[in-house]
Design an enzyme around this catalytic site. Structure first.
Site, PDB file in Angstrom:
ATOM      1  N   ARG A  46       1.052  -1.223  -0.017  1.00 39.01           N
ATOM      2  CA  ARG A  46      -0.204   0.034   0.008  1.00 39.01           C
ATOM      3  C   ARG A  46       0.764   1.021  -0.028  1.00 39.01           C
ATOM      4  O   ARG A  46       0.371   2.267  -0.733  1.00 39.01           O
ATOM      5  CB  ARG A  46      -0.809  -0.085   1.346  1.00 39.01           C
ATOM      6  CG  ARG A  46      -1.607   1.121   1.360  1.00 39.01           C
ATOM      7  CD  ARG A  46      -2.945   1.315   2.542  1.00 39.01           C
ATOM      8  NE  ARG A  46      -2.634   0.426   3.554  1.00 39.01           N
ATOM      9  CZ  ARG A  46      -1.909   0.749   4.719  1.00 39.01           C
ATOM     10  NH1 ARG A  46      -1.313   2.012   4.513  1.00 39.01           N
ATOM     11  NH2 ARG A  46      -1.929  -0.042   5.749  1.00 39.01           N
ATOM     12  N   TYR A 100     -17.400  16.643 -15.309  1.00 40.65           N
ATOM     13  CA  TYR A 100     -17.639  15.510 -14.926  1.00 40.65           C
ATOM     14  C   TYR A 100     -18.597  15.201 -13.835  1.00 40.65           C
ATOM     15  O   TYR A 100     -18.640  15.663 -12.645  1.00 40.65           O
ATOM     16  CB  TYR A 100     -16.343  14.630 -14.672  1.00 40.65           C
ATOM     17  CG  TYR A 100     -16.686  13.101 -14.403  1.00 40.65           C
ATOM     18  CD1 TYR A 100     -17.135  12.372 -15.527  1.00 40.65           C
ATOM     19  CD2 TYR A 100     -16.737  12.632 -13.224  1.00 40.65           C
ATOM     20  CE1 TYR A 100     -17.283  11.015 -15.445  1.00 40.65           C
ATOM     21  CE2 TYR A 100     -16.751  11.407 -13.101  1.00 40.65           C
ATOM     22  CZ  TYR A 100     -17.188  10.611 -14.295  1.00 40.65           C
ATOM     23  OH  TYR A 100     -17.335   8.905 -13.965  1.00 40.65           O
ATOM     24  N   ASP A 172      -8.621  18.860 -14.076  1.00 45.56           N
ATOM     25  CA  ASP A 172      -8.603  17.624 -14.496  1.00 45.56           C
ATOM     26  C   ASP A 172      -8.096  17.481 -15.901  1.00 45.56           C
ATOM     27  O   ASP A 172      -8.956  18.169 -16.815  1.00 45.56           O
ATOM     28  CB  ASP A 172     -10.237  17.391 -14.324  1.00 45.56           C
ATOM     29  CG  ASP A 172     -10.786  15.926 -14.714  1.00 45.56           C
ATOM     30  OD1 ASP A 172      -9.863  15.164 -15.417  1.00 45.56           O
ATOM     31  OD2 ASP A 172     -11.522  15.433 -14.208  1.00 45.56           O
ATOM     32  N   LYS A 197      -9.119   6.701 -19.032  1.00 44.33           N
ATOM     33  CA  LYS A 197      -9.654   7.066 -20.262  1.00 44.33           C
ATOM     34  C   LYS A 197      -8.428   6.965 -21.223  1.00 44.33           C
ATOM     35  O   LYS A 197      -7.972   5.879 -21.649  1.00 44.33           O
ATOM     36  CB  LYS A 197     -10.071   8.524 -20.168  1.00 44.33           C
ATOM     37  CG  LYS A 197     -11.392   8.647 -18.821  1.00 44.33           C
ATOM     38  CD  LYS A 197     -12.460   7.827 -19.182  1.00 44.33           C
ATOM     39  CE  LYS A 197     -13.428   8.030 -17.826  1.00 44.33           C
ATOM     40  NZ  LYS A 197     -13.873   9.025 -17.369  1.00 44.33           N
TER      41      LYS A 197
HETATM   42  C1  LIG Z   1     -14.217   9.295 -15.911  1.00 46.27           C
HETATM   43  C2  LIG Z   1     -13.747  10.636 -15.704  1.00 46.27           C
HETATM   44  C3  LIG Z   1     -13.523  10.932 -14.143  1.00 46.27           C
HETATM   45  C4  LIG Z   1     -13.696  10.002 -12.996  1.00 46.27           C
HETATM   46  O1  LIG Z   1     -12.832   8.919 -13.264  1.00 46.27           O
HETATM   47  P1  LIG Z   1     -13.042   7.238 -13.017  1.00 46.27           P
HETATM   48  O2  LIG Z   1     -12.012   6.616 -13.332  1.00 46.27           O
HETATM   49  O3  LIG Z   1     -14.244   6.790 -13.801  1.00 46.27           O
HETATM   50  O4  LIG Z   1     -13.418   7.145 -11.528  1.00 46.27           O
HETATM   51  C5  LIG Z   1     -13.256  12.211 -13.725  1.00 46.27           C
HETATM   52  N1  LIG Z   1     -13.076  13.330 -14.503  1.00 46.27           N
HETATM   53  C6  LIG Z   1     -13.316  13.067 -15.863  1.00 46.27           C
HETATM   54  C7  LIG Z   1     -13.310  14.216 -17.025  1.00 46.27           C
HETATM   55  C8  LIG Z   1     -13.750  11.835 -16.506  1.00 46.27           C
HETATM   56  O5  LIG Z   1     -13.961  11.719 -17.720  1.00 46.27           O
END
Ligand SMILES: *Cc1c(COP(=O)(O)O)cnc(C)c1O
Length: 378
Positions: A46, A100, A172, A197
């Site tokens: 961890r 998001y 983000d 993604k």
């Molecule tokens: C998918 C997404 C998230 C969240 O991520 P997860 O891996 O699904 O927990 C946060 N910000 C954006 C822009 C996203 O597309």
């Protein structure tokens, strides 16, 4: 080194014991010590794991984190939650009014229960954003381009504003990836990713990361990662790292295909509006050209004919798969209001019912356009 080289080599030296050219999947949960407290850098998985460490090093280098570093997490939301621990009761944060949905849900419905206040603001407007600060505002959450309306936030301007008000800026960077946009170059304090993604890129792993530019903030995040424990397993870290190796070539093709799809849609009589930062018709096209290397693989559009047409089109494609998520090699289509953005219905983040979002993948461009042409036929 150039981005392409770092993506393949940063943190990924051949294994010193075997010479293996790829990072092994280290599944051990614990590590032998010579004498109590004397170990080779790893004690418990961890706290630190060699496969995860390789991923974290690669992410830090690609974002240009300098003295800082990256912590990898089990999902993008786990990264958001780690950042939440930087806030205390009474603190306030600014959220974009297009973001998001899960990010909004976490701050508005989870962290608010712990005394953290929030407001949404139109961050495309610097004047409006300036007036939204008060003495309790500690953090500004930025998404650019936004999901799903693909609006841009001027990173240099928002960072300057936030720092004047003594607030941290989190960007983000999931949609753009560090290949197209590096928020630290504009002075952002933290970069957050859903590596699920584009970074993973193959729709086969869920993960996230927070990257800090400054060593003190990085140490704090490492402490939080170890204390709260939302770490990815070694196989997930390995899959993400494998995805990253091809990020540069994938992003180029995502951009090529998306540019072609966007101009096809813009000329189509059954399409009312196309939103893509690469189109001259995008109101912030100039900012996109300045702030991003290219315009990304995401497109949103509205079909002439409204919500029922949008649902019919999204259900009629065969190369584009009707599914949530984005950023993988395969093209996806979805209706945000009924799928990814259900959680923000009735809030200031609500999106139009007839909006269709595309994640343009790496299939042959002619097949993608033929597929949309057929689906749009009235
Ligand atoms: C998918 C997404 C998230 C969240 O991520 P997860 O891996 O699904 O927990 C946060 N910000 C954006 C822009 C996203 O597309």
């Amino acid at each position: 080194m150039h981005f392409e080289t770092d993506a393949i080599h940063a943190g990924q030296e051949p294994d010193p014991t075997t010479g293996a050219v790829t990072i092994p999947i280290n599944t051990a949960s614990t590590y032998a010590q010579e004498t109590p407290g004397a170990h080779r850098g790893y004690e418990y998985s961890r706290t630190g794991n060699p496969t995860r460490q390789a991923l974290e090093t690669a992410l830090a280098v690609l974002e240009g984190a300098g003295n800082g570093g990256a912590v990898a997490t089990a999902s993008g939301m786990a990264s958001t939650a780690l950042i939440g621990y930087l806030l205390a009761p009474g603190d306030r944060l600014l959220l974009p009014d297009d973001a998001y949905g899960g990010t909004f849900r976490f701050f508005a419905r989870v962290l608010s229960e712990h005394g953290v206040h929030w407001s949404t603001v139109d961050m495309t407007d610097t004047g409006v954003t300036d007036r939204a600060f008060d003495e309790h505002t500690r953090l500004v959450w930025v998404e650019t381009p936004t999901n799903p309306l693909l609006r841009l936030v001027d990173l240099a301007a928002i960072v300057e504003l936030a720092h004047e008000h003594g607030a941290l800026v989190v960007v983000d960077n999931t949609f753009a990836t560090p290949y197209l946009q590096r928020p630290f170059e504009y002075g952002a304090d933290l970069v957050v990713h859903s590596t699920t993604k584009y970074l993973g890129g193959h729709s086969d792993v869920v993960g996230g990361a927070v990257v800090a530019r400054d060593s003190e903030m990085f140490e704090r995040l490492k402490f939080l990662q170890n204390s709260a424990g939302p770490v990815p397993g070694p196989f997930d870290a390995w899959l993400t790292l494998r995805g990253i190796k091809t990020l540069a070539v994938r992003m180029e093709r995502h951009c090529d295909n998306a540019e072609a799809v966007a101009s096809f849609l813009e000329d189509h009589p059954q399409v009312a509006e196309v939103i893509y930062p690469g189109l001259a018709s995008h109101p912030q096209h100039a900012l996109a050209a300045r702030q991003m290397a290219r315009f990304g693989g995401m497109i949103s559009f509205r079909a002439a004919g409204g919500t029922s047409t949008a649902h019919r089109v999204a259900s009629s494609t065969s190369v584009f798969t009707l599914a949530e998520s984005l950023g993988g090699v395969e093209s996806l289509i979805e209706v945000p209001a009924a799928m990814t953005h259900l959680a923000v219905a009735g809030t200031s983040l609500e999106v139009p019912d007839d909006l269709i979002r595309l994640s343009v993948g790496l299939e042959h461009i002619d097949d993608l356009i033929d597929d949309l042409e057929r689906a749009l036929r009235p």
